[in-house]
Design an enzyme around this catalytic site. Structure first.
Site, PDB file in Angstrom:
ATOM      1  N   TYR A 151       0.858  -1.192   0.000  1.00 19.50           N
ATOM      2  CA  TYR A 151       0.000   0.000   0.000  1.00 19.50           C
ATOM      3  C   TYR A 151       0.886   1.231   0.000  1.00 19.50           C
ATOM      4  O   TYR A 151       1.833   1.333   0.784  1.00 19.50           O
ATOM      5  CB  TYR A 151      -0.902   0.008   1.244  1.00 19.50           C
ATOM      6  N   ASP A 246       9.246   2.836   0.130  1.00 24.42           N
ATOM      7  CA  ASP A 246       8.154   3.442   0.884  1.00 24.42           C
ATOM      8  C   ASP A 246       8.342   3.027   2.339  1.00 24.42           C
ATOM      9  O   ASP A 246       7.951   1.933   2.744  1.00 24.42           O
ATOM     10  CB  ASP A 246       6.799   2.986   0.338  1.00 24.42           C
ATOM     11  N   LYS A 274       3.945   8.760   9.117  1.00 26.45           N
ATOM     12  CA  LYS A 274       3.579   8.157  10.403  1.00 26.45           C
ATOM     13  C   LYS A 274       4.513   8.609  11.538  1.00 26.45           C
ATOM     14  O   LYS A 274       4.357   9.711  12.011  1.00 26.45           O
ATOM     15  CB  LYS A 274       3.467   6.639  10.245  1.00 26.45           C
TER      16      LYS A 274
END
Ligand SMILES: *Cc1c(COP(=O)(O)O)cnc(C)c1O
Length: 434
Positions: A151, A246, A274
């Site tokens: 994702y 990522d 995050k």
């Protein structure tokens, strides 16, 4: 230790969810929060502190979602809260440069070996979208390669499924994504060097970038197998394509300096998010100085944001980075996560339930399946109905797990040995009763 089963109250969350559904699609601002995969009503959060969350009905839970990994120091960590309060009191947004953003950018470039220069943005989605734009501009190519189950946020280019056969054109996985755009995304199976090699042999000269979660965290936790990231690095280098890690989850999670440090593979560009925002909306993309020099106003690749480098988010990020510089932080996380995984695996074995645990440091997940889980296809074979029963049993006992079989658990510095022991006890009870 708590062993009586308290009946969980749900009235306030039910009422809020009903109201929410009238004014917000699905009642939530991000789909997985709606509990569709596990059933029932999502508890609405009232407040949280350390490793624990309290919902609108006053139920208390040990949290293993931790804002999807962002809160590695726990909820409302005092030094982060103090930094946020002080920053907010000085003004919440200026749309002009500040000293804080220079400090955070410098801290990021120190921590991540492959990040020579960095730009701050507000979400992981934006970081990925911008990194892909830079890669396409640098290579003057259009095709991007991603891996099944990974994702990378919800930008159009990343909402794409595999077409039929390997290395074929992608198809949109969401209405609203133009087929012509999806066709530029190639999806390959993770941890499959043959498929990777075939894609580069067939289309290497068209490939602008390969983007990879070095530890897949969004289809359950599945680490890259030894040699796989190196193979991706070799193929991209040979083809003149850009390698994008990522690290929105793994950055500052699997160790200081993220997966690129832990596994010793150097990407051209990295996406962060995050943890580096300390629980506020902040993310970043960065990498090779020459590539980042393409970004406006230094170069021609446009990229901007009203709230980019927001001073409150930056203050939270700096406070978080400082916390993680303390000695032994990652060893503590690793030890507790190992104890938790071993305990839950034992509990399942005692109950005769097939269960696999995949773990890298303090991110891990459990799959209700017998065989090894090395790819998204393996993860999909896990028993989702059994997960839903496990999730419900744990929720009733005061443990807040991600409401999907395909999400990671995250441990924080606020989780104690006692939290871990209680979790294992609860898992034993749930397995015995299901
Ligand atoms: C969460 C996540 C994103 C998207 O970040 P947002 O801030 O939710 O847009 C991108 N990549 C990975 C690996 C993620 O886990």
């Amino acid at each position: 230790m708590e062993d009586r089963v308290v009946v969980r109250r749900v009235g306030a969350s039910e009422a809020l969810f009903a109201k929410a559904k009238a004014v917000i699609p699905g009642g939530v601002n991000s789909p997985v929060r709606a509990y569709r995969a596990v059933g029932g009503v999502p508890p609405f959060v009232a407040e949280a502190c350390g490793a624990e969350v309290v919902d609108a009905d006053g139920n208390r839970y040990v949290d293993y979602v931790m804002s999807w990994g962002a809160l590695i120091a726990g909820h409302a960590e005092p030094s982060v809260v103090a930094a946020v309060q002080a920053a907010a009191a000085r003004g919440t947004s200026f749309g002009a440069p500040t000293a804080g953003e220079v400090e955070l950018a410098a801290a990021i470039t120190r921590a991540f070996p492959a990040v020579e220069r960095v730009r701050l943005v507000s979400s992981g989605t934006e970081a990925v979208m911008s990194a892909l734009r830079v890669a396409r501009a640098a290579t003057k190519r259009d095709v991007v390669v991603k891996f099944d189950g990974h994702y990378h946020g919800h930008s159009d280019a990343m909402l794409v499924n595999a077409g039929s056969g390997l290395a074929t054109f992608g198809v949109p996985s969401s209405p609203g994504v133009p087929a012509a755009l999806a066709a530029l995304t190639v999806t390959l199976p993770f941890n499959n060097r043959d498929a990777l090699g075939a894609a580069f042999r067939e289309r290497g000269r068209e490939i602008a970038a390969v983007i990879v979660e070095p530890v897949m965290g969004n289809m359950g936790v599945v680490p890259a197998e030894p040699g796989f990231l190196e193979a991706v690095r070799d193929e991209t280098a040979r083809a003149g394509a850009i390698l994008i890690f990522d690290e929105v989850i793994t950055g500052m999670r699997v160790g200081p300096g993220g997966a690129q440090t832990r596994f010793g593979v150097r990407p051209d560009l990295s996406c962060l998010g995050k943890i580096i925002g300390g629980g506020l909306p902040l993310a970043a993309f960065g990498g090779r100085a020459d590539l980042m020099g393409l970004v406006a106003p230094e170069g021609p690749v446009y990229q901007a944001g009203t709230l980019s480098g927001n001073p409150v988010a930056v203050a939270a990020g700096i406070a978080m980075m400082k916390l993680l510089e303390r000695n032994g932080v990652y060893d503590d996380l690793d030890r507790r996560a190992a104890t938790l995984c071993a305990g839950v695996l034992d509990a399942a074995r005692n109950a005769g339930i097939p269960l696999v645990a995949n773990r890298v440091g303090s991110m891990f997940s459990f799959f209700f399946t017998g065989g090894a889980v090395r790819s998204a296809a393996d993860a999909r074979r896990a028993d989702a109905a059994r997960f839903a029963r496990f999730h419900a049993g744990m929720l009733e006992r005061g443990f807040w797990l991600a409401p999907s079989a395909f999400e990671a658990w995250f441990l924080s510095l606020a989780h104690t040995d006692e939290h871990v022991a209680r979790t294992v006890t609860a898992a034993n009870e749930v397995f015995r009763s299901s």
